[in-house]
Design a protein around this motif. Structure first.
Motif, PDB file in Angstrom:
ATOM      1  N   ASP A 128      -5.639  -4.483   9.163  1.00 16.68           N
ATOM      2  CA  ASP A 128      -5.806  -3.388   8.203  1.00 16.68           C
ATOM      3  C   ASP A 128      -5.864  -3.857   6.761  1.00 16.68           C
ATOM      4  OD1 ASP A 128      -5.730  -1.753  10.412  1.00 16.68           O
ATOM      5  OD2 ASP A 128      -3.853  -0.739   9.878  1.00 16.68           O
ATOM      6  N   PRO A 149       0.842  -1.200   0.000  1.00 13.71           N
ATOM      7  CA  PRO A 149       0.000   0.000   0.000  1.00 13.71           C
ATOM      8  C   PRO A 149       0.878   1.252   0.000  1.00 13.71           C
ATOM      9  CG  PRO A 149      -0.726  -1.571   1.668  1.00 13.71           C
ATOM     10  CD  PRO A 149       0.573  -2.072   1.135  1.00 13.71           C
ATOM     11  N   ALA A 150       0.499   2.231  -0.791  1.00 17.22           N
ATOM     12  CA  ALA A 150       1.318   3.430  -0.971  1.00 17.22           C
ATOM     13  C   ALA A 150       1.717   4.066   0.358  1.00 17.22           C
ATOM     14  CB  ALA A 150       0.586   4.442  -1.847  1.00 17.22           C
ATOM     15  N   LYS A 151       0.771   4.169   1.280  1.00 16.20           N
ATOM     16  CA  LYS A 151       1.076   4.839   2.548  1.00 16.20           C
ATOM     17  C   LYS A 151       1.989   4.007   3.448  1.00 16.20           C
ATOM     18  CE  LYS A 151      -2.924   3.215   5.164  1.00 16.20           C
ATOM     19  NZ  LYS A 151      -4.021   3.581   6.012  1.00 16.20           N
ATOM     20  N   GLU A 152       2.218   2.736   3.085  1.00 15.39           N
ATOM     21  CA  GLU A 152       3.012   1.839   3.922  1.00 15.39           C
ATOM     22  C   GLU A 152       4.259   1.308   3.226  1.00 15.39           C
ATOM     23  OE1 GLU A 152       2.085   0.979   7.155  1.00 15.39           O
ATOM     24  OE2 GLU A 152      -0.024   0.413   7.154  1.00 15.39           O
ATOM     25  N   LYS A 153       4.543   1.763   1.991  1.00 12.64           N
ATOM     26  CA  LYS A 153       5.674   1.206   1.246  1.00 12.64           C
ATOM     27  C   LYS A 153       6.965   1.242   2.054  1.00 12.64           C
ATOM     28  CE  LYS A 153       4.257   1.746  -3.500  1.00 12.64           C
ATOM     29  NZ  LYS A 153       4.656   0.777  -4.449  1.00 12.64           N
ATOM     30  N   SER A 154       7.269   2.372   2.646  1.00 12.47           N
ATOM     31  CA  SER A 154       8.493   2.509   3.420  1.00 12.47           C
ATOM     32  C   SER A 154       8.477   1.567   4.625  1.00 12.47           C
ATOM     33  CB  SER A 154       8.665   3.952   3.879  1.00 12.47           C
ATOM     34  OG  SER A 154       9.798   4.069   4.712  1.00 12.47           O
ATOM     35  N   TYR A 155       7.340   1.498   5.316  1.00 13.11           N
ATOM     36  CA  TYR A 155       7.227   0.639   6.494  1.00 13.11           C
ATOM     37  C   TYR A 155       7.378  -0.830   6.117  1.00 13.11           C
ATOM     38  CZ  TYR A 155       5.391  -1.279  10.857  1.00 13.11           C
ATOM     39  OH  TYR A 155       5.231  -1.972  12.030  1.00 13.11           O
TER      40      TYR A 155
END
Length: 130
Positions: A48, A21-27
């Motif tokens: 989620d 997911p874009a908002k979680e790519k880094s995580y």
């Protein structure tokens, strides 16, 4: 294999065929590359992203085995991922057959939508390339 490494393996498995997911790519990248992957993080991701309760803690099974590079996941002869014509690796035909008809219909609807989305995107790429 310790639990954190197992969670990384399961997350890689879940990511096959999808992007983070874009908002979680880094995580997701941090988790996959060695950041602490604790109980709270695992349960949140499962909740989620609809992975199913305990998915990230499940031990690898022979049906879901793959090497660490999802792009080179072992395929069965003939390019099939399933068993005897069954298209899925992680879901057995027996488990699917045990589901209520209404759930089977929901699954088929979702698969149909994903296949159509893929086919439309592939046609658009082919059209742009020509």
């Amino acid at each position: 294999m310790d639990m954190q490494e197992n969670r990384r393996r399961q997350l890689r498995l879940w990511l096959q065929g999808r992007t983070a997911p874009a908002k979680e790519k880094s995580y997701f990248s941090q988790l996959l590359n060695g950041a602490s992957f604790g109980e709270r993080a695992a349960r949140r991701l499962e909740r989620d992203y609809g992975m199913g309760e305990g998915f990230l803690d499940r031990p690898p099974t022979p049906q879901s085995s793959y090497d660490d590079n999802p792009k080179t996941m072992a395929r069965r002869p003939g390019g099939s991922t399933g068993h005897g014509g069954w298209p899925f690796v992680r879901v057995t035909k027996e488990d699917f057959d045990a589901l209520p008809d209404s759930v089977k219909e929901d699954i088929e609807d979702n698969v149909e939508l994903l296949v159509r989305k893929y086919v439309v995107a592939k046609r658009a790429r082919t059209k742009r390339a020509s």
